[in-house]
Design an enzyme around this catalytic site. Structure first.
Site, PDB file in Angstrom:
ATOM      1  N   ASN A  98       0.547  -1.077  -0.033  1.00 40.10           N
ATOM      2  CA  ASN A  98      -0.383  -0.079   0.240  1.00 40.10           C
ATOM      3  C   ASN A  98       0.835   1.059  -0.088  1.00 40.10           C
ATOM      4  OD1 ASN A  98       0.738  -0.600   2.761  1.00 40.10           O
ATOM      5  ND2 ASN A  98      -0.975   0.565   3.500  1.00 40.10           N
TER       6      ASN A  98
ATOM      7  N   GLU B 133       7.669   1.513  17.026  1.00 40.66           N
ATOM      8  CA  GLU B 133       8.698   1.777  16.309  1.00 40.66           C
ATOM      9  C   GLU B 133       8.645   3.295  16.398  1.00 40.66           C
ATOM     10  OE1 GLU B 133      10.235   0.118  12.667  1.00 40.66           O
ATOM     11  OE2 GLU B 133       9.454  -1.996  13.528  1.00 40.66           O
TER      12      GLU B 133
ATOM     13  N   GLU C 285       3.894  -4.709  12.481  1.00 34.35           N
ATOM     14  CA  GLU C 285       2.826  -3.779  12.220  1.00 34.35           C
ATOM     15  C   GLU C 285       1.788  -4.529  11.291  1.00 34.35           C
ATOM     16  OE1 GLU C 285       4.388  -0.185  11.001  1.00 34.35           O
ATOM     17  OE2 GLU C 285       6.115  -0.203  12.275  1.00 34.35           O
TER      18      GLU C 285
ATOM     19  N   CYS D 269      -3.635   1.169   6.535  1.00 32.67           N
ATOM     20  CA  CYS D 269      -3.756   0.382   7.873  1.00 32.67           C
ATOM     21  C   CYS D 269      -4.208   0.992   8.983  1.00 32.67           C
ATOM     22  CB  CYS D 269      -2.624  -0.429   8.280  1.00 32.67           C
ATOM     23  SG  CYS D 269      -1.241   0.390   8.613  1.00 32.67           S
TER      24      CYS D 269
END
Ligand code: ADP
Length: 493
Positions: A158, A463, A256, A289
């Site tokens: 993406n 992160e 993630e 996301c």
């Protein structure tokens, strides 16, 4: 064998990049095509275990001298890489748009700048973060951030350039060398990035790219015994496989994963701004996301607010992402299109009502209409599962408590968006939401020195800033007994 893919006036070397050189195309390849019009772009090398082996060995060999350069020496090179990304903004933007259908204007205006900033920011951060003294009663603790070794980075389609640099920045700045496995649905910008890195003087072997499909190249990389860190962004299903491989070797892993983030609008909110931000969830055709895909609206303002949202959504014109005025491009791949279309069909069959859209766009191809579905129950599939397309659900709440229960009522916990004009309410609600990031009266702001990651099944680890270095470094504490040396003194004493 030559393996250049031509996109407009840009040529991309689409083989693997190992030791700072393009390897040329493999005998095994996979085809990439543009989601804009379905036309093939060319063939890309399909790496396997032997390519991964070669890349990891090369990265290992390059590690000691890269680590020995220290933050200053590495920083000079990484700053040139950041500049190289900026210098080739037009090419990177054109390649990313052709490859994954993202908006050309967004790439030109924001995404490539951000990719460069990802590198430059961590280059600077590493220079500031060298060693920390922590004085105890008996000892002087000296905390050192030492590079872990070879980092495996696996990124999704993406936003491959942005997400790859988001991992490369801290991994390289901390002194690791890297093997990057780009996504097979949008592999090309990472090949161009490898070329830019070589031209910027990143030493051979420090940044290696192995192209290939996830189940072969990706799988070989996560299972490789000489990999010291695995940082993965992608789906939950693949995240489970990555976590399993990491567990078998006790390799630190950062995941993630997906989201199903709530977007809460209270009656006291700036409703115009909230409506514009809800419409902005259609950005990148909803393939984000972090998107706040579950709209939760105070029942008292629902009718009025709905009109504002539908009006704001009119600006989200669907079409060729290279054209000015277009705000929603195609979905990335026929499989993704089928996934989105079937999610919506099942929701409508179960009684959902489309306030907006509700099916494929008349343009055909991979174009899908921005969609908002009301009359959905909290336990409905469309509310509980990530769609990853331009599809929002619409629910109402009567009280703050109900809003929080609905917001927290999925298995995810990546982000949440809250619109309210009341600071105390913002504080109280944000404190009770389960999410790695809560945005209040804003969306998508990601400062690089703030932590980023997911709660629950949205991920493991954080992160950003110091958190990236906690992950990409072996944090070592040297505890020295006070006054125990006969000669000299430790610094920071
Ligand atoms: P999506 O389903 O949205 O394409 P994935 O999680 O499958 O997301 O893909 C994200 C990245 O993970 C891609 O680079 C893909 O090639 C990679 N990948 C897929 N399967 C595996 C696997 N078994 N091992 C390692 N990487 C994988």
């Amino acid at each position: 064998m030559a393996s250049r893919i031509v996109i407009g006036d840009v040529e991309v070397e689409a083989g693997h990049w190992i030791a700072g050189e393009p390897l040329g195309r493999d005998s095994r390849t996979f085809e990439v095509f543009s989601p804009i019009d379905g036309k093939p772009l060319g063939e890309v090398s399909a790496g396997g275990a032997s390519d991964i082996d070669q890349a990891v060995a090369t990265a290992r060999a390059a590690f000691p001298s890269w680590a020995a350069l220290g933050p200053e020496g590495r920083g000079k090179i990484l700053d040139r890489l950041a500049q190289g990304i900026l210098d080739r903004k037009a090419e990177l933007s054109a390649v990313e748009t052709a490859d994954n259908g993202s908006l050309l204007l967004a790439n030109l205006k924001r995404v490539v700048d951000r990719a460069a900033h990802n590198i430059a920011f961590f280059s600077k951060f590493a220079r500031l973060l060298q060693e920390e003294p922590v004085r105890g009663a008996e000892v002087q603790n000296r905390v050192r951030y030492e590079p872990a070794g070879v980092a495996a980075l696996i990124t999704p389609w993406n936003s491959p350039l942005m997400l790859s640099t988001w991992k490369l920045g801290p991994a390289l700045a901390a002194g690791n060398t890297v093997v990057l496995k780009p996504p097979e649905w949008a592999p090309l910008s990472c090949s161009l990035l490898a070329e830019i890195a070589a031209a910027a003087g990143v030493p051979p072997g420090v940044l290696n790219v192995v192209q290939g499909v996830g189940t072969e190249a990706g799988q070989a990389l996560i299972e490789h015994p000489k990999v010291d860190r695995i940082s993965f962004t992608g789906s939950i299903a693949t995240g489970r496989i990555v976590a399993g491989a990491a567990a078998a070797k006790i390799t630190p892993v950062s995941l993630e994963l997906g989201g199903k983030s709530p977007f809460l609008v209270f009656a006291d909110a700036n409703l115009d701004e909230a409506a514009l931000t809800i419409a902005a969830q259609f950005h990148n055709a909803g393939q984000v996301c972090l998107a706040g895909t579950r709209v939760l609206v105070a029942a008292a303002i629902e009718a009025e607010f709905k009109q504002r949202v539908l009006k704001a959504a009119e600006a989200y014109v669907v079409g060729d992402p290279r054209q000015r005025g277009v705000r929603v491009g195609p979905l990335v791949h026929p499989r993704q299109f089928d996934r989105v279309a079937s999610f919506v069909r099942r929701a409508l069959d179960a009684g959902a009502v489309a306030l907006l859209g509700g099916g494929p766009h008349p343009l055909g191809g991979l174009y899908y209409r921005p969609t908002i579905l009301a009359n959905v129950k909290q336990d409905a599939e469309i509310v509980q599962n990530e769609v990853f397309g331009p599809v929002l659900t619409w629910q109402t709440f009567e009280s703050d408590g109900e809003a929080i229960d609905l917001a927290n009522g999925t298995a995810y916990g990546l982000a949440a968006v809250v619109y309210t004009g009341d600071a105390r309410r913002a504080e109280a609600v944000a404190a009770q939401l389960v999410a790695g990031t809560v945005w209040v009266n804003c969306f998508f702001v990601r400062d690089l020195d703030a932590p980023f990651g997911g709660s629950r099944i949205s991920g493991i680890g954080r992160e950003g800033g110091r958190w990236s270095f906690d992950f990409f470094c072996d944090v070592k504490n040297i505890a020295i007994k006070h006054d125990s040396f006969r000669v000299g003194r430790p610094s920071h004493g």
